[in-house]
Design an enzyme around this catalytic site. Structure first.
Site, PDB file in Angstrom:
ATOM      1  N   CYS A 155      -7.157  15.264  -2.079  1.00 20.69           N
ATOM      2  CA  CYS A 155      -6.957  13.838  -1.838  1.00 20.69           C
ATOM      3  C   CYS A 155      -7.498  12.994  -2.987  1.00 20.69           C
ATOM      4  CB  CYS A 155      -7.606  13.427  -0.528  1.00 20.69           C
ATOM      5  SG  CYS A 155      -7.436  11.665  -0.173  1.00 20.69           S
TER       6      CYS A 155
ATOM      7  N   CYS B 242      -3.722  11.864  -2.497  1.00 23.70           N
ATOM      8  CA  CYS B 242      -3.451  10.536  -1.949  1.00 23.70           C
ATOM      9  C   CYS B 242      -4.095   9.398  -2.722  1.00 23.70           C
ATOM     10  CB  CYS B 242      -3.848  10.480  -0.473  1.00 23.70           C
ATOM     11  SG  CYS B 242      -5.297  11.440  -0.026  1.00 23.70           S
TER      12      CYS B 242
ATOM     13  N   LYS C 145      -2.244   8.979  -6.171  1.00 27.63           N
ATOM     14  CA  LYS C 145      -0.854   8.632  -5.838  1.00 27.63           C
ATOM     15  C   LYS C 145      -0.767   7.189  -5.365  1.00 27.63           C
ATOM     16  CE  LYS C 145       0.470   9.572  -1.886  1.00 27.63           C
ATOM     17  NZ  LYS C 145       0.588  10.433  -0.678  1.00 27.63           N
TER      18      LYS C 145
ATOM     19  N   GLU D 242       7.738   9.530  -1.562  1.00 28.23           N
ATOM     20  CA  GLU D 242       6.787   8.650  -2.232  1.00 28.23           C
ATOM     21  C   GLU D 242       6.985   8.674  -3.735  1.00 28.23           C
ATOM     22  OE1 GLU D 242       3.122   8.693   1.014  1.00 28.23           O
ATOM     23  OE2 GLU D 242       3.175  10.211  -0.572  1.00 28.23           O
TER      24      GLU D 242
ATOM     25  N   HIS E  98       1.102 -16.596  13.275  1.00 29.34           N
ATOM     26  CA  HIS E  98       2.289 -17.082  12.573  1.00 29.34           C
ATOM     27  C   HIS E  98       1.915 -17.903  11.348  1.00 29.34           C
ATOM     28  CE1 HIS E  98       6.456 -18.431  12.247  1.00 29.34           C
ATOM     29  NE2 HIS E  98       5.989 -19.656  12.057  1.00 29.34           N
TER      30      HIS E  98
END
Length: 448
Positions: A43, A48, A51, A182, A437
């Site tokens: 990782c 990850c 990446k 990815e 919102h």
């Protein structure tokens, strides 16, 4: 005094191994960890983390273009792969140092060499030194699978992709999973021509059909080519340095790089596990019980090497549960139900719980709520890219059993929403929550 050199000997200093080592040592255990490459594991070093940094870099390709619609006078920009590559690798070095210091600060002995299991309580290092331990933990992770065919040695994997000397103008990516999609998105944004080859016509198997179909549609619109129902026949290296790739059902294509993203295989070969009685499955993964114990009482395993769920946060939780149970006096087991996941594609995907198909097969009565919309930013940017949010509910109780999203920041939004799904909340609980919102996340409480 202990009859062993260590209370715990860990093989593999990745996410699971470092957590187990550090916490066990903090509980007072005498711990050593052996790592043959770099502390941090897949990782941090070649997965990850680097990446995701490439993903951030790739987003600027669209952001710089979109900025003009928001009034910014952005000139035509060029991309320098070497700058991003070197900065990412420098950050990997930083993280490697942090992980190393974390172990050292807790008194863990770090042995930077390969270790093999030579007995239920014995490990032999590459240097020839024999070490004994009351408990051995295997946390060696997994490695990329490379299919075997003529010329496959010319391809690279996710291990090497971060070190490419130059940005390939044409790249072929093999696979249909999250790693393939990815990197397809990353290289496409960097300006490479991307061709993705898959044995079937299904990408992201295991994800809900609605979000994976939407990603396919968007990816094609962005210019990524897909070659479905195809297998490799041969790769030939040409005098120009390029590669000629022969595929079934399609004409040969010429590319500058072939990247294999065809799954990951547990790292158990050559560790001596079978020889001491540790049972492996057909894929070479270590069989363990709910307490991470193998078929040998003194040998445990956590993380990808067990091939339960190949996710870094799972490995970390398994390492923590192992340490708490064996050395902390607090027996714990990992709950594998409702684990969220993400695909950092362009746009990204976030998912938790059952897909619509899984829910219909398991529950029978299901209600599905969806929102198909353009993010406000995409509207002003004149970017015709639509997001999709999908909520799957038990048709009888209204309980939310699955959430699936594709769109900007979907993983960031999904993480918080996953808490609600894990807690067993109903659609009514979402409806009763006031919308924030204007945001994309408000669609979760407005689903029809």
């Amino acid at each position: 005094m202990s009859d062993y050199d260590y209370d715990l000997f860990v093989i593999g200093a990745g996410s699971g191994g470092t957590r187990a080592s550090r916490v066990s040592a903090a509980y007072g255990a005498k711990v050593a960890v052996a790592e043959e490459y770099r502390v941090g594991g897949t990782c941090v070093i070649r997965g990850c983390v680097p990446k995701k940094l490439l993903v951030y870099g790739a987003h600027f390709a669209e952001d710089l273009k979109d900025a003009r619609r928001f009034g910014w006078d952005v000139p035509d920009c060029s991309f320098d792969w070497s700058v991003l590559r070197d900065n990412v690798l420098a950050d990997v070095d930083r993280l490697n140092g942090l992980y190393t210091h974390g172990l050292e600060n807790n008194g863990v002995d770090i042995l930077l060499e390969r270790a093999t299991v030579t007995g239920p309580h014995e490990v032999t290092l590459a240097s020839g030194r024999v070490v004994t331990a009351k408990v051995i933990l295997i946390a060696t992770g997994a490695h990329p699978h490379v299919p075997e065919f003529e010329g496959s040695e010319h391809g690279i994997t996710s291990n090497e992709v971060f070190h490419l000397p130059t940005l390939p103008k044409r790249i072929l990516i093999a696979g249909g999973g999250y790693i393939a999609n990815e990197f397809a998105g990353i290289f496409n944004e960097f300006g490479s021509h991307v061709t993705l080859v898959n044995r079937t016509d299904v990408i992201l198997r295991g994800y809900d059909h609605s979000v994976r179909d939407r990603l396919l549609q968007i990816s094609i619109t962005k210019g990524i080519d897909f070659r479905f129902h195809s297998e490799f026949r041969r790769i030939e290296k040409l005098e120009s340095g390029a590669f000629r790739v022969e595929l079934s059902k399609y004409e040969p294509i010429e590319v500058d790089c072939v990247l294999f993203a065809t799954g990951r295989v547990p790292n158990t070969r050559g560790l001596g596990l079978a020889e001491v009685g540790v049972e492996l499955d057909a894929q070479g993964a270590i069989k363990v019980d709910a307490d991470n114990r193998s078929t040998i009482d003194s040998i445990y395993a956590v993380g990808d090497v067990t091939n339960r769920i190949q996710l870094t946060p799972i490995a970390i939780r398994e390492g923590q549960a192992f340490a708490d149970t064996l050395f902390g006096g607090n027996p714990r087991q990992v709950d594998y139900h409702c684990v969220p996941s993400a695909v950092f594609s362009h746009p990204p995907i976030g998912a938790v719980g059952m897909t619509e198909s899984e829910a219909r097969n398991k529950l029978g009565s299901v209600k599905v709520y969806m929102s198909d919309f353009r993010a406000m930013k995409n509207v002003l940017a004149d970017r015709n890219e639509r997001s999709l949010y999908k909520m799957v509910c038990d048709g009888v109780t209204g309980k939310v059993v699955g959430l699936h999203m594709i769109g900007p920041d979907a993983p960031e939004i999904l993480q918080a929403a996953a808490v609600a799904v894990k807690a067993g909340l109903t659609k009514q609980a979402f409806d009763d929550t006031v919308a924030l919102h204007p945001s994309m996340a408000e669609e979760l409480v407005l689903l029809k």
